[in-house]
Design a protein around this motif. Structure first.
Motif, PDB file in Angstrom:
ATOM      1  N   ILE A  69       0.821  -1.211   0.000  1.00  0.00           N
ATOM      2  CA  ILE A  69       0.000   0.000   0.000  1.00  0.00           C
ATOM      3  C   ILE A  69       0.852   1.257   0.000  1.00  0.00           C
ATOM      4  O   ILE A  69       0.375   2.338  -0.316  1.00  0.00           O
ATOM      5  N   LEU A 109      -5.231  -4.233  -5.550  1.00  0.00           N
ATOM      6  CA  LEU A 109      -5.496  -2.817  -5.304  1.00  0.00           C
ATOM      7  C   LEU A 109      -5.754  -2.041  -6.590  1.00  0.00           C
ATOM      8  O   LEU A 109      -6.274  -0.928  -6.557  1.00  0.00           O
ATOM      9  N   GLU A 161      -9.464   4.144   4.236  1.00  0.00           N
ATOM     10  CA  GLU A 161      -8.406   3.281   3.709  1.00  0.00           C
ATOM     11  C   GLU A 161      -8.341   1.967   4.489  1.00  0.00           C
ATOM     12  O   GLU A 161      -8.185   0.905   3.917  1.00  0.00           O
ATOM     13  N   ILE A 213      -8.547  -1.682   2.782  1.00  0.00           N
ATOM     14  CA  ILE A 213      -7.433  -2.635   2.839  1.00  0.00           C
ATOM     15  C   ILE A 213      -7.856  -3.911   3.554  1.00  0.00           C
ATOM     16  O   ILE A 213      -7.686  -5.015   3.043  1.00  0.00           O
TER      17      ILE A 213
END
Lengths: 309, 314
Positions: free
Chosen positions: A117, A203, A218, A222
């Motif tokens: 990420i 992603l 976020e 995730i």
């Protein structure tokens, strides 16, 4: 699976039974002095124990039929059944393996996800460097260092005597932690890399963009959306690492004096106990085959797109 | 006619060089860590080649006066239980690791490529039979099987290279096979077949040059694995027998017996091993990134953190 196992027995049988004659002589010489029997009598005994007094294909067939009924022969030295020798060692290796696997996942998944990420950030470089470092560290060196330096600096060293779990659960677990962490570190490299790659791939997918545009945080994206899909292939790599795990256990068990299957194979090779060696190889290959099958089935369960006919 | 032959010759000579030079330039420009790894590998090769020039003492030169001598002016890294200089032994150990790394990896690649190409190109029954064997082989836990075979063939440098090279080449055939299967669907292979090129020519001139990328990756990964596996085998006492200084062997037996008295005996060989394998793996990782388009980053990249920023500003 059955044909593969059949080929495994073929490979193991022929690699082990093509012992150069000199090694048999060596065994005979060693055993003759130890047992006090004459060398001819011992030679006969060894040949009979190895089943070398009949043609090769008959030897193979006998061994295979016996193996199919769960009889892998008797140890040349202790005379105990090989299956018994192996299964008495398996709990130790299993405990080490499970703890190592847990350590590997605990190291690999957080770093792998973070690395993905924050792609190309300092954290990413650090994570990737760490992954390669972990693969590169020789476990026998780390193990030796862990034994040597604490004992020089603080006069402390890990226990070198195996503690039974039922005698002292805490002591037993504590004893396994250091070898498990070392073994886990070596394994975590591959898993970390796989986690990162899969996270990067997931992603970029559309449903993640949708999630962003919905205004989800976020953390939610995730944890709830990306990781769920990204970790499915990680199951495969964990399965693929089982042989590596078993192989790595040879070294760690040797260093930390854990009486597992790895130590058994080193002892057997040292004593040239070929019956045990071939037995171990076949048993472990079957274990790996079963684990691979389980991994495939888990994969199908986790990923609804995969179906087996 | 002569001209075209010349031109063909020129193309043949130019192409691989250009490819490798290009790879090298990209490595230095884009992959600082990979370059560091490459430098480490170069240092290993140089030390290995020049071992007898660089080492202050012979690898088996016994000076009983300096037994278990700690690092000092004469024995920079200390001496072992026989008074042999550790620095010299590590320098000669680099030569062993170099032999094992290069020799084993070369054998690994040869085995992987020959099996992989045959299996992938011919397909059908040949492929099924070969793949069944590869499957069976992959079920055997690596170190166990290495130990078993080493017990059969006996210890020694050549034995180690052959056992590790062949045994690691067989699983590698999988990677080559899938590359070959992808390449043989290309139009130029069909074109070659249409003009009547025999299979052997197609394999050598059309398939082989195009699987160079996976082959280079297999080679670097194998080199690290070879060195660490040799060290593991020697550590367990089934690799390269003493007094030949193998880094793994130096950590076993006497290294372990005297480790509390002379920890440097165990420290340096392992450190050398760790640095070299780390360097090789860094290089291998960088080459993989450069050569394997699937891992290069693909279409765009995840911009999550950047998208989030304007949102919090609103």
């Amino acid at each position: 699976m059955v044909p593969t196992l059949f080929l495994v027995t073929l490979l193991v049988f022929f690699s082990v039974r093509f012992i150069p004659g000199s090694v048999i002589d060596l065994m005979v010489a060693e055993m003759a002095t130890e047992s006090g029997l004459g060398s001819e009598l011992t030679a006969e005994y060894v040949k009979k124990a190895l089943g070398l007094d009949v043609p090769v294909y008959v030897q193979y067939w006998n061994w295979l039929v016996n193996a199919a009924t769960g009889d892998l022969g008797n140890s040349l030295w202790t005379g105990r059944p090989v299956t018994q020798e192996i299964f008495s060692r398996i709990p130790v290796s299993l405990e080490l393996g499970i703890l190592a696997m847990i350590t590997a996942l605990l190291i690999a998944i957080p770093i792998g996800v973070l690395s993905a990420i924050r792609q190309d950030s300092a954290a990413d470089y650090f994570g990737r460097t760490l992954a390669i470092l972990f693969i590169s560290l020789p476990s026998f060196w780390i193990g030796t260092m862990v034994i040597v330096y604490p004992s020089i600096w603080w006069n402390w060293s890990p226990s070198m005597e195996y503690i039974q779990f039922f005698d002292d659960p805490g002591g037993n677990l504590f004893q396994f932690i250091i070898p498990a962490v070392i073994l886990g570190m070596v394994l975590s490299g591959g898993t970390m890399r796989m986690t990162r790659t899969m996270m990067l791939e997931v992603l970029r997918q559309d449903y993640i963009r949708t999630a962003w545009s919905k205004g989800l945080g976020e953390r939610t994206i995730i944890m709830r959306h990306a990781m769920k899909n990204a970790l499915i292939p990680v199951v495969t790599i964990v399965g693929m690492q089982i042989p590596l795990l078993i192989g790595g256990a040879v070294i760690t068990e040797q260093i930390f004096c854990l009486p597992g299957v790895g130590r058994l194979v080193v002892e057997a090779v040292n004593k040239r106990d070929y019956v045990i060696i071939s037995g171990i190889n076949v048993v472990l290959a079957s274990v790996i085959l079963v684990v691979n099958l389980l991994v495939d089935l888990t994969y199908a369960y986790l990923d609804p797109r995969v179906h087996y006919k | 006619m002569a001209q075209t032959a010349e031109a063909a010759q020129a193309i043949k000579e130019e192409k691989p060089r250009a490819f490798l030079v290009d790879l090298f330039v990209r490595l230095v420009r884009e992959k600082p860590l990979g370059t560091v790894g490459g430098v480490i590998v170069l240092v290993l090769l140089l030390v290995g080649i020049l071992a007898n020039v660089l080492a202050p003492f012979g690898y088996n030169e016994i000076h009983l006066a300096s037994r278990l001598c700690p690092p000092s002016g004469i024995n920079i890294l200390g001496a072992d239980n026989l008074g042999r200089d550790l620095l010299s032994r590590i320098i000669y150990g680099a030569r062993i690791s170099m032999y094992v790394g290069l020799g084993g990896a070369a054998l690994d690649v040869t085995v992987a490529t020959s099996i992989g190409i045959i299996s992938g190109f011919f397909g059908g029954k040949t492929d099924t039979v070969i793949q069944r064997f590869v499957d069976a082989f992959m079920c055997l836990p690596p170190l166990f099987f290495f130990l078993t075979i080493m017990a059969v063939v006996g210890p020694g440098l050549v034995q180690v290279i052959f056992v590790l090279g062949i045994a690691s080449g067989i699983p590698g055939a999988r990677v080559v096979r899938s590359a070959v299967i992808a390449i043989k669907e290309n139009v130029y292979v069909e074109a070659a077949r249409a003009i009547g090129a025999p299979s052997g020519r197609i394999l050598l001139r059309h398939i082989l040059p195009n699987i160079m990328a996976p082959v280079i990756i297999i080679f670097t990964v194998a080199m690290g694995a070879m060195i660490i596996n040799e060290a593991s085998l020697s550590f367990l006492g089934f690799g390269i027998p003493p007094p030949t200084p193998s880094w793994g062997g130096m950590l076993s037996e006497s290294g372990r017996r005297y480790m509390l008295l002379a920890p440097w005996m165990a420290l340096w060989p392992g450190l050398a091993l760790a640095i070299v394998v780390y360097g090789i793996n860094m290089l291998g990782d960088a080459l993989r990134d450069l050569l394997d388009p699937r891992l290069r980053g693909g279409l765009g990249r995840y911009e999550g953190a950047k998208i989030k920023k304007p949102k919090t500003a609103v």
